[in-house]
Structure formats: C-alpha cells, structure tokens
Design a protein around this motif. Structure first.
Motif, short mmCIF file in Angstrom:
data_model
loop_
_atom_site.label_atom_id
_atom_site.label_comp_id
_atom_site.label_asym_id
_atom_site.label_seq_id
_atom_site.Cartn_x
_atom_site.Cartn_y
_atom_site.Cartn_z
N GLY A 147 0.82 -1.21 0.00
CA GLY A 147 0.00 0.00 0.00
C GLY A 147 0.85 1.25 0.00
N THR A 148 1.96 1.21 0.73
CA THR A 148 2.85 2.37 0.82
C THR A 148 3.63 2.59 -0.47
N VAL A 149 4.26 1.53 -0.98
CA VAL A 149 5.12 1.69 -2.16
C VAL A 149 4.32 2.01 -3.41
N THR A 150 3.10 1.48 -3.53
CA THR A 150 2.29 1.81 -4.71
C THR A 150 1.79 3.25 -4.64
N ALA A 151 1.57 3.75 -3.42
CA ALA A 151 1.14 5.14 -3.28
C ALA A 151 2.29 6.10 -3.61
N ILE A 152 3.52 5.68 -3.28
CA ILE A 152 4.69 6.53 -3.53
C ILE A 152 5.17 6.42 -4.97
N TRP A 153 5.27 5.19 -5.46
CA TRP A 153 5.77 4.96 -6.81
C TRP A 153 4.61 4.55 -7.73
N SER A 154 4.62 3.32 -8.19
CA SER A 154 3.55 2.85 -9.08
C SER A 154 3.28 1.39 -8.80
N GLU A 155 2.27 0.83 -9.48
CA GLU A 155 1.91 -0.57 -9.26
C GLU A 155 3.02 -1.53 -9.69
N GLN A 156 3.96 -1.08 -10.50
CA GLN A 156 5.08 -1.94 -10.90
C GLN A 156 5.89 -2.37 -9.68
N ALA A 157 5.82 -1.59 -8.59
CA ALA A 157 6.54 -1.93 -7.36
C ALA A 157 6.05 -3.24 -6.76
N ILE A 158 4.83 -3.65 -7.11
CA ILE A 158 4.27 -4.92 -6.62
C ILE A 158 5.17 -6.07 -7.04
N LEU A 159 5.60 -6.07 -8.31
CA LEU A 159 6.47 -7.12 -8.80
C LEU A 159 7.83 -7.09 -8.11
N TYR A 160 8.38 -5.89 -7.91
CA TYR A 160 9.69 -5.78 -7.26
C TYR A 160 9.65 -6.35 -5.85
N MET A 161 8.56 -6.08 -5.13
CA MET A 161 8.44 -6.59 -3.76
C MET A 161 8.29 -8.11 -3.75
N MET A 162 7.63 -8.64 -4.77
CA MET A 162 7.49 -10.10 -4.88
C MET A 162 8.87 -10.73 -5.08
N ILE A 163 9.66 -10.14 -5.93
CA ILE A 163 11.01 -10.66 -6.19
C ILE A 163 11.85 -10.61 -4.91
N ILE A 164 11.76 -9.51 -4.18
CA ILE A 164 12.50 -9.39 -2.92
C ILE A 164 12.05 -10.44 -1.91
N GLY A 165 10.73 -10.63 -1.81
CA GLY A 165 10.21 -11.61 -0.86
C GLY A 165 10.66 -13.03 -1.16
N LEU A 166 10.63 -13.41 -2.44
CA LEU A 166 11.09 -14.75 -2.82
C LEU A 166 12.59 -14.89 -2.62
N GLY A 167 13.32 -13.81 -2.84
CA GLY A 167 14.76 -13.84 -2.58
C GLY A 167 15.06 -14.08 -1.11
N MET A 168 14.28 -13.44 -0.22
CA MET A 168 14.41 -13.67 1.21
C MET A 168 14.12 -15.13 1.56
N GLY A 169 13.08 -15.67 0.93
CA GLY A 169 12.73 -17.06 1.19
C GLY A 169 13.80 -18.02 0.74
N LEU A 170 14.43 -17.72 -0.38
CA LEU A 170 15.49 -18.58 -0.91
C LEU A 170 16.69 -18.60 0.04
N ILE A 171 17.05 -17.43 0.54
CA ILE A 171 18.17 -17.35 1.48
C ILE A 171 17.84 -18.11 2.77
N PHE A 172 16.62 -17.92 3.29
CA PHE A 172 16.23 -18.57 4.55
C PHE A 172 16.19 -20.09 4.41
N SER A 173 15.83 -20.58 3.22
CA SER A 173 15.69 -22.02 3.05
C SER A 173 17.02 -22.76 3.21
N PHE A 174 18.12 -22.02 3.13
CA PHE A 174 19.43 -22.64 3.29
C PHE A 174 20.00 -22.44 4.70
N GLN A 175 19.16 -21.91 5.61
CA GLN A 175 19.57 -21.79 7.00
C GLN A 175 19.31 -23.11 7.72
#
Length: 386
Positions: A147-175
C-alpha cells in the motif's frame, strides 16, 4: 534454530509473498500490464486451475523423490526465476504462459510448509496456531508495504516486492532446518499405493474436505476483486492496504489464541461458526456495497478463513495417520485452496462486470451450503482414518 522458530519464520516469509500475490496480482496485471479485468480474471482463473492440478499431482511426485526441505528449496528458487521473467514488457500470450508456470510452481511452497508443520506437531510440542500467526503477520506487513510503495511509486513496485520476498525465502531455506524435514522418509510413505484411496474411502475425510472447499472457495471474489472493489471507490492505495490489513490483524489474533481456545472443541462446531461468519460477511457486502460495511466485515476474516483453516488442520492432525499427512495436505491445498477458488473466479469475474454486489452474493451461496452440510453431517466429522 528450534523447530517452533523455523516454522514461524517459514510461515512469515511465505505469507509475506502471498500477501503480495493474492490480493494484488490481479490488480497489478490490470494496472502495470494494461490488461482488462476480464483478461486478468481469465489469466488468474486458468492459473488457479493449473495450481490445483500442480498441487494435487506435482507436489506428491516431488515428495516421492525428494525430502520436504529440497521441495521447499526448489519451488522457491524456480518461483524466484519466474518472477524475474515478468520484468520485461511482454504480450498477452507471454504473460499468460508465465502466469500459468508461476501458478504451477509457487503455491507448492505452502503445502510443503504445512506438511512440515503437521510432521513437527506429531514429533514434538509445536503450537501450530502460534507459528501460523507469524504467517498472518507476514501477510500484514506485505499489505502495508505494498500500500505504501504503490502510493509513492507505481503498481510496478508490486512485482519488485514479490522478487525481494522470494529472494528472502530462498536465502532462509538454506539456513538451519529441523532434522525431521531433512531425514523423514516422505518418499516411503507417499510411495505406498492407495494413499488417496484410503483418504477418499473415509466418509469423514470427504465431508470435511467438501466443507473446506465451500468455505475457502467462498473467498474467490474477495481475493481477486477486493483490491479492485476498493480502488473503484476511489480509495488511495495506501488506505486500501490498511483496510485489507484489518482482516489479517484479526486473523493474527485468532491464530495466537486458537490452540488454547479450540484444542478441545469439535471440528464440526468450528466449521459451523466459520460458515455462519462467512455467510454474514458476504451477504452484508451484497446488501450494503459501501466502504464502511466492507471495512466492518473485514473483522469476520478470522472466522470465514481462520476458523475454517484451523478446523481442517486440527482434523488431519488428530484423525489422519502419519503416512497420509502429506497426501491430505496436498489434496486440501489443491482442491480447497486452489481449484474451488479458481472455478468460482470465472462466474465471479463475469458477475463483477455486471455488478460487484452479485460477485459477493455468489460467495454467500457457498458459505450457506457449507453451513447446511456441516449441520447435517456434524456427527460424522470425527472418525479417524486407519
């Protein structure tokens, strides 16, 4: 890292991404990719159908050949790669193909983690509700952030946040990961013939699954069009995130107390409460399609979704034998959490174009059906599967 903490973090990270995908992906396709609501609904509907078959067939196949840990790692990695593939501008056909592939891989993470939760519950003192509440917190964080990033930037930020979230998950899966997920012979149990036959031969399981299908399927309009519903009313993206978060906040409160309050409550009773709350929720939005009413009904998400989900998890942890937990989770994820929503997305999308109110009325029919079935079969919802 102890088992409880691992489970809590796994739920948090997955539902952070789920909080991006579930309420915003349709809206992202229409705003950032320029699709119509009908095109986006078609794409997401087909994607959810593929998701159900993938969870039903691909998940058991994967667990036949790999440990749950490896399944989790591979699904997160492939999901991350597919999310990156959304970055370039693409025609409808490419977007359609990407969405189908993404839906066939990404949702498998959930039954994998849920299966891990069930195994940990049987191996030790794991409080499911406590860890699952962290999933709701992750969902809440995602809603606020998007809600915050789309209000500041654009809806394209939705995809960027998804990529970041999956990247976090990938790193955690190797802990550090619980040993039971690394060494548990999932392949041995799943490879045995007749698991699905054993599940569906049991009347109790079939009834519980059917009720779950109706209750979870009744969220199709909310998941796919809740964001658009509020956006059409002219509400700012930041406030849409806050409104959607109300549901998750009450879901968090429910899961933190669920183990204490509902451990000794009959599954049928929990389903009855869920069906009543769900019916009130969707009928209210149909009768009074106003922002204030939509906000008020968000409180009932802890009942319509939370209690329905907890009832099914409680049922399989108490009544399903160890060897059938993964197949039971796969069936639930495929049919109740995917296929039912996918099928209902098509009529809901058509009705939404006619009138948003009608889309929510259709959901009320499902919850009322669940109420009727639960009330009529409540004495059968407790038998163990041998």
């Amino acid at each position: 890292m102890n088992n409880q903490r691992w489970l809590s973090m796994s739920f948090f990270i997955f539902f952070f991404t789920w909080g991006i995908f579930l309420p915003y992906w349709t809206g992202w396709l229409t705003s950032a990719k320029g699709l119509s609501v009908t095109q986006a609904s078609l794409m997401m509907g087909v994607g959810m159908i593929v998701r159900s078959f993938s969870t039903f067939f691909l998940f058991p196949y994967a667990t036949r050949n790999m440990s749950l840990l490896r399944v989790i790692r591979w699904t997160i990695f492939l999901s991350f790669v597919l999310a990156l593939a959304y970055l370039p501008e693409s025609p409808f056909a490419i977007l359609f193909g990407l969405t189908v592939l993404f839906n066939s891989i990404y949702p498998i993470i959930l039954p994998s983690v849920e299966s891990g939760a069930s195994l940990l519950m049987q191996h030790g003192q794991i409080h499911y509700g406590k860890s699952r509440s962290f999933g709701s917190i992750g969902y809440t964080v995602a809603l606020l952030l998007i809600g915050t990033v789309t209000a500041i930037w654009s809806e394209q930020a939705i995809l960027y946040m998804m990529i970041i979230g999956l990247g976090m998950g990938l790193i955690f899966s190797f802990q550090s990961v619980p040993i039971v997920l690394q060494n548990h012979p999932v392949a041995d149990s799943i490879a045995q013939k007749g698991q699905l036959r054993a599940l569906f031969a049991n009347k109790s399981f079939v009834i519980v699954l059917f009720i779950a299908i109706l209750l979870q399927g009744s969220h199709a309009s909310y998941y796919n069009y809740g964001f658009i519903f509020l956006d059409d009313m002219g509400i700012n993206g930041f406030y849409i995130g806050l409104i959607l978060n109300i549901a998750v906040l009450f879901e968090i409160l429910f899961f933190t107390q669920a183990d204490r309050l509902l451990t000794d409550v009959r599954t049928s009773t929990i389903f009855l409460i869920a069906a009543i709350g769900s019916s009130i929720r969707w009928i209210s939005i149909f009768l009074f399609p106003m922002t204030s009413v939509f906000i008020a009904t968000q409180v009932l998400h802890s009942v319509s979704f939370g209690m329905a989900h907890f009832a099914f998890i409680q049922y399989i942890s108490k009544n399903v034998p160890h060897r059938l937990i993964a197949p039971a989770q796969g069936v639930y994820a495929a049919v109740a959490l995917s296929l039912s929503i996918a099928i209902l997305t098509f009529p809901a999308g058509y009705l939404y174009d006619q009138s948003p109110r009608l889309a929510f009325l259709t959901m009320a029919f499902c919850s009322i059906g669940a109420l009727t079935v639960t009330f009529g079969t409540r004495h059968h919802i407790s038998h163990k599967i041998e």
